[in-house]
Design an enzyme around this catalytic site. Sequence first.
Site, PDB file in Angstrom:
ATOM      1  N   LYS A  60      17.435 118.776 118.828  1.00 46.20           N
ATOM      2  CA  LYS A  60      18.072 119.797 119.764  1.00 46.20           C
ATOM      3  C   LYS A  60      19.028 119.106 120.876  1.00 46.20           C
ATOM      4  O   LYS A  60      18.274 118.003 121.558  1.00 46.20           O
ATOM      5  CB  LYS A  60      17.182 120.805 120.375  1.00 46.20           C
ATOM      6  N   SER A 135      17.244 130.139 120.891  1.00 47.48           N
ATOM      7  CA  SER A 135      18.098 129.009 121.008  1.00 47.48           C
ATOM      8  C   SER A 135      18.105 127.744 120.221  1.00 47.48           C
ATOM      9  O   SER A 135      19.213 127.269 120.062  1.00 47.48           O
ATOM     10  CB  SER A 135      18.050 128.675 122.560  1.00 47.48           C
ATOM     11  N   SER A 159      11.905 130.304 121.315  1.00 49.00           N
ATOM     12  CA  SER A 159      13.190 129.625 120.822  1.00 49.00           C
ATOM     13  C   SER A 159      13.259 128.669 119.640  1.00 49.00           C
ATOM     14  O   SER A 159      14.232 128.078 118.924  1.00 49.00           O
ATOM     15  CB  SER A 159      14.191 128.852 122.051  1.00 49.00           C
TER      16      SER A 159
END
Length: 454
Positions: A60, A135, A159
């Site tokens: 990420k 997210s 997330s």
Amino acid sequence: ISIPDLVGESYKRIGEVEEKVKAFITLNEENARKQAEALQAKVGTDESKGLLFGMPIGIKDNIVTKGLRTTSGSQILNNFDPIYDATVMNKLQDAQAITIGKLNMDEFAMGSSTENSSYQKTANPWDLSRVPGGSSGGSAAAVAAGEVPFSLGSDTGGSIRQPAAFCGVVGLKPTYGRVSRFGLIAFASSLDQIGPLTRNVEDNARLLEAISGVDPMDATSANVPVDTYSDALTGDIKGLKIAVPKEYLGEGVAADVRQSVMDALKVLEGLGATWEEVSLPHSQYGLATYYLLSSSEASSNLARFDGIRYGYRTENAESLIDLYKNTRAEGFGDEVKRRIMLGTFALSSGYYDAYYKKAQQVRTLIKKDFEDVFEKYDVIIGPTTPTPAFKIGENIADPLTMYANDILTIPVNLAGVPGISVPCGFSGGMPLGLQIIGKHFDEKTVYRTAYAYE
Ligand code: GLN
């Protein structure tokens, strides 16, 4: 298969599907291929004992990677090449994993659909007109699309688990303190945790094992021994006591979602577990508490992005104050600004007691709800999300509807306990997730349950 071929397969798949999925912001191809050659030369020697030897992984883009562009989904970091590695990156290096690239995300991890990324919209590989969740939408989509078998995400309010559910993969938010946050670009420091997303529970357990442990660089990392999580994957859950909170199956939860949880409970019962309905009475205050606390912490954490130290700097300034203001006005997106304003307000004198302090008190009550249930039960089970993945564009104009997505994941972050999402059926062709929540530092039981179910 050789390591260079394995890494080659990742890039081949990326070449085939990335135009549609758009999971990656930055690729690390040249380095990854070099690393693969170097590891291949070690096959069969003592230097090939890493837990993830030669395994391709996506990261990420809010986890800092030395020399590899790290944007956190924001234009304010559109030129940021970190000079150090996050602790999890050092650990992945020890485990001999290979970083394939950096994954798309909502700006500063604020969002539930990855539509808040300032770079691109990631599509759900199951239906390209739908969101992958967020997210960590890039992290979930990349695994679901077969671009990488492993990825790292971060979870502040859901997330990792929510996108895992939307994309039909396995995602775990570890106990707060289990994994070092050093080098994770902070959103809400008292809630953020890095965690693994994978195709199955076993891979997930192994990746967590590789990244866990106390870290002198993160004072909130916990000095609790790291279990060999893969040892828990026995398939045996006889006598396991499951609690099912009635608040997690109530209003707002789609009928198909409810049904999928009931079906899962039957499977678990068949394996010798028992379940009872319980109550987490303060769950209803979870969303409000979370948005006050996370925005307060974010407003403070994001003060460092001022155009002076690193990242984007406006060209349009005649004074120092203008430089700060215009850099932030141009560099941050709307959702980030909304949270900074909300957080600054909640922390300001005169409002602090009514909002921030009150929210901290409610957080303690929510934590206590979990402690009470865990006195009698081994795990808590419910859905990960109230609905399956929605359409791109469907909720973006309405922040409150978007926030409601995390109603079932947020209490877990507020309490600091671990939670996993594992695939559990479909609704209208879209995958659903089963959420299994454990006691502090009892990831082992969470994995044991998830593995037996899977
Ligand atoms: N969707 C939640 C938010 O927007 C959770 C985000 C997260 O876990 N990083 O804050």
